[in-house]
Scaffold this motif. Structure first.
Motif, mmCIF file in Angstrom:
data_model
loop_
_atom_site.group_PDB
_atom_site.id
_atom_site.type_symbol
_atom_site.label_atom_id
_atom_site.label_comp_id
_atom_site.label_asym_id
_atom_site.label_seq_id
_atom_site.Cartn_x
_atom_site.Cartn_y
_atom_site.Cartn_z
ATOM 1 N N ALA A 95 -16.513 45.295 1.391
ATOM 2 C CA ALA A 95 -15.330 45.886 1.164
ATOM 3 C C ALA A 95 -14.569 45.451 1.064
ATOM 4 N N PRO A 96 -14.107 44.342 0.036
ATOM 5 C CA PRO A 96 -13.273 44.059 -1.025
ATOM 6 C C PRO A 96 -12.283 44.653 -1.397
ATOM 7 N N ASP A 97 -11.160 44.545 -1.130
ATOM 8 C CA ASP A 97 -9.992 45.085 -1.929
ATOM 9 C C ASP A 97 -9.045 44.500 -2.235
ATOM 10 N N GLN A 98 -9.808 43.084 -3.093
ATOM 11 C CA GLN A 98 -8.919 42.348 -3.587
ATOM 12 C C GLN A 98 -10.011 41.129 -3.961
ATOM 13 N N PRO A 99 -9.964 40.807 -5.080
ATOM 14 C CA PRO A 99 -11.424 40.221 -5.286
ATOM 15 C C PRO A 99 -12.078 38.968 -4.818
ATOM 16 N N LEU A 100 -13.243 38.500 -4.732
ATOM 17 C CA LEU A 100 -13.429 37.972 -3.957
ATOM 18 C C LEU A 100 -13.508 36.390 -4.560
ATOM 19 N N SER A 101 -13.847 35.062 -3.600
ATOM 20 C CA SER A 101 -14.142 33.956 -4.283
ATOM 21 C C SER A 101 -14.819 34.273 -5.720
ATOM 22 N N LEU A 102 -14.686 33.125 -6.413
ATOM 23 C CA LEU A 102 -15.598 32.673 -7.446
ATOM 24 C C LEU A 102 -16.307 31.579 -7.165
ATOM 25 N N GLN A 103 -17.737 32.391 -7.244
ATOM 26 C CA GLN A 103 -19.140 31.609 -5.783
ATOM 27 C C GLN A 103 -19.966 31.167 -6.615
ATOM 28 N N VAL A 104 -20.925 30.532 -5.270
ATOM 29 C CA VAL A 104 -22.488 30.237 -5.860
ATOM 30 C C VAL A 104 -23.522 29.661 -4.505
ATOM 31 N N HIS A 105 -24.987 30.695 -4.593
ATOM 32 C CA HIS A 105 -25.269 29.957 -3.252
ATOM 33 C C HIS A 105 -26.410 28.970 -4.344
ATOM 34 N N PRO A 106 -26.578 28.013 -2.465
ATOM 35 C CA PRO A 106 -27.814 27.248 -3.674
ATOM 36 C C PRO A 106 -29.601 27.859 -3.353
ATOM 37 N N ARG A 130 -16.927 21.073 5.364
ATOM 38 C CA ARG A 130 -18.328 21.376 5.539
ATOM 39 C C ARG A 130 -18.838 22.656 4.156
ATOM 40 N N ASN A 131 -19.831 22.177 3.281
ATOM 41 C CA ASN A 131 -19.990 23.209 2.683
ATOM 42 C C ASN A 131 -21.717 24.628 2.963
ATOM 43 N N TYR A 132 -22.843 23.666 4.285
ATOM 44 C CA TYR A 132 -23.805 24.211 4.093
ATOM 45 C C TYR A 132 -23.637 24.154 6.150
ATOM 46 N N PHE A 133 -23.647 25.697 6.138
ATOM 47 C CA PHE A 133 -24.496 25.604 7.721
ATOM 48 C C PHE A 133 -25.578 26.166 7.821
ATOM 49 N N ASP A 134 -26.600 26.029 7.480
ATOM 50 C CA ASP A 134 -27.313 26.920 7.622
ATOM 51 C C ASP A 134 -28.703 25.673 6.403
ATOM 52 N N GLU A 135 -29.664 25.870 6.566
ATOM 53 C CA GLU A 135 -30.959 25.369 5.870
ATOM 54 C C GLU A 135 -31.461 26.633 4.617
ATOM 55 N N ASN A 136 -30.768 27.383 4.550
ATOM 56 C CA ASN A 136 -32.157 28.127 3.628
ATOM 57 C C ASN A 136 -30.730 28.690 2.586
ATOM 58 N N HIS A 137 -31.383 29.407 0.842
ATOM 59 C CA HIS A 137 -30.690 30.485 0.493
ATOM 60 C C HIS A 137 -30.569 31.157 0.329
ATOM 61 N N LEU A 262 -27.062 45.377 -7.523
ATOM 62 C CA LEU A 262 -27.473 44.383 -8.434
ATOM 63 C C LEU A 262 -27.531 42.662 -7.657
ATOM 64 N N PHE A 263 -28.940 42.336 -8.133
ATOM 65 C CA PHE A 263 -29.286 40.930 -7.707
ATOM 66 C C PHE A 263 -28.564 40.033 -8.236
ATOM 67 N N VAL A 264 -28.183 39.167 -7.220
ATOM 68 C CA VAL A 264 -27.171 37.727 -7.255
ATOM 69 C C VAL A 264 -28.800 36.660 -7.171
ATOM 70 N N PRO A 265 -29.327 36.212 -7.727
ATOM 71 C CA PRO A 265 -30.541 34.554 -6.990
ATOM 72 C C PRO A 265 -29.521 33.531 -7.271
ATOM 73 N N ALA A 266 -30.500 32.435 -7.215
ATOM 74 C CA ALA A 266 -29.196 31.364 -6.732
ATOM 75 C C ALA A 266 -28.604 30.581 -7.897
ATOM 76 N N GLY A 267 -27.751 29.638 -8.106
ATOM 77 C CA GLY A 267 -27.115 29.628 -8.884
ATOM 78 C C GLY A 267 -26.520 30.476 -10.015
#
Length: 406
Positions: A95-106, A130-137, A262-267
């Motif tokens: 539930a965003p009340d203001q915009p989330l960060s502009l982002q991408v997933h690996p 740190r960027n990565y908190f697990d080994e998953n896409h 909406l589906f958001v794939p890696a990249g």
């Protein structure tokens, strides 16, 4: 079946009213951004009765991650895409009340390699850099519960030229020059890197000059894309001077009505702007941020992850798998999401789906049955269903969300 309580995430961008309001509760004292229902180590659901949102509850004796670890085969079955003793998906309310960060997933390969690199380098999980908190896409699917606004994926380069054309500022002139030279995805890469890279990113004053140009077009009703200009103005209200504001002009605006997905794939570069939705994703918390945030931004890592190909947003239309259930099939093997709407207490229905499932009632009251157990889920209550519990039957009056695997 085991009743669940969600992990509450109080990120600053969250709404104090939206998620409590789903459960007929008054607004919280602070932001309630997300409720997590899954096994991710950053916020596993707890085995506890009551609704999934309970900010005053004491910690439960056991969480879902530990519960599954005691009998992974019985809980998860043998067909999961992951060998880890955890769910392959993470179900959320957002539930965003203001915009989330502009982002991408690996991608999965990138996440696995870079997670290992950061571990080998001794970067602690608590390190803010740190960027990565697990080994998953982290492909993700969002289904709107209310009107939901976002930006996702790059526009066609010619459309970007239309949108920035006529803006009397340095940034617009530079973007036009890059695209006039190269209208391919490489031209889009040049534009995006120019906005974000340390040695070329525009100043706050330059960004606000472009913002004022967009606002002027709106006032004079001369905008080639009023929606894009409104997004720019909104982002500038929350993140004044951030180059991510300008980057939004490169992206497709998305408006979802209730039930649309909406589906958001890696990249895929994206940002959620406002609304309330249910989100399902691969079991990951890997986020690379491009801007519109006070959190860590690793520009080189992000730029190496982005897919710069212009493409429309990927909208997933649900399939009617029965007269009461529609299922959203995403093109990944980690998850699928179903919505079941029941209007009759007198008729028991078979619930499609298999494997380890999480069920969440978002309205009414619904009775869920296995061969050995019967549980009633009222508004806001959730349950974990083991893979070895087999088929489910439901009856009642209300709406049920189901997360499971293909």
């Amino acid at each position: 079946m085991e009743r669940l309580r969600g992990a509450i995430k109080e990120y600053a961008w969250g709404s104090a009213a939206a998620i409590p309001g789903l459960f007929d509760l008054p607004p919280a004292d602070g932001p309630v951004a997300e409720i997590w229902l899954g096994t991710h180590k950053s916020g596993p659901a707890e085995l506890a009765s009551g609704i999934v949102y309970n900010p005053t509850a004491d910690a439960a004796e056991e969480n879902l991650r530990d519960y599954i670890d005691r009998d992974p085969q019985g809980c998860l079955g043998t067909t999961l895409p992951s060998s880890v003793n955890a769910l392959s998906y993470l179900l959320k309310l957002i539930a965003p009340d203001q915009p989330l960060s502009l982002q991408v997933h690996p991608s999965r390969k990138q996440a696995r390699e870079r997670y290992a690199d950061e571990n080998d380098a001794g970067v602690e999980m608590t390190d803010p850099n740190r960027n990565y908190f697990d080994e998953n896409h982290k492909p993700e699917l969002l289904v709107a519960l209310t009107k939901f606004e976002a930006v996702a994926g790059f526009r066609a380069p010619r459309r970007v030229m239309d949108v920035v054309g006529g803006l009397p500022c340095t940034i617009a002139e530079d973007l036009l020059r890059f695209l006039q030279k190269d209208l391919s995805s490489e031209g889009m890469r040049t534009c995006f890197e120019y906005l974000l890279s340390a040695d070329t990113r525009p100043s706050e004053d330059q960004v606000m000059e472009l913002v004022e140009g967009c606002r002027k077009r709106l006032r004079e009703d001369t905008s080639p894309s009023a929606r894009a200009d409104r997004i720019v103005s909104n982002l500038a209200d929350h993140y004044p001077g951030d180059p991510g504001i300008v980057a939004s002009l490169l992206l497709n605006p998305v408006t979802l009505q209730q039930g649309e997905a909406l589906f958001v794939p890696a990249g895929t570069v994206h940002a959620y702007l406002s609304g309330t939705g249910v989100e399902i994703m691969a079991n990951s918390d890997n986020v690379l941020r491009a801007g519109l945030t006070s959190k860590h931004i690793d520009v080189p890592e992000l730029l190496a992850t982005v897919d710069y190909t212009a493409a429309p947003p990927i909208r997933i239309a649900p399939e009617r798998v029965s007269d009461v259930t529609r299922t959203y099939y995403a093109p990944v093997d980690d998850f699928e999401l179903s919505v079941t709407e029941l209007r009759d207490w007198t008729t028991e229905r078979n619930l499609p789906g298999r494997g380890p499932r999480i069920l969440l009632a978002i309205s009414g009251a619904i009775e869920v049955s296995t061969n050995e157990q019967r549980i009633t889920l009222n508004l806001g209550e959730a349950v974990f269903v083991r893979a070895d519990e087999g088929n489910l039957q439901v009856q009642g009056v209300g709406t049920l969300i189901q997360a499971d695997i293909p």
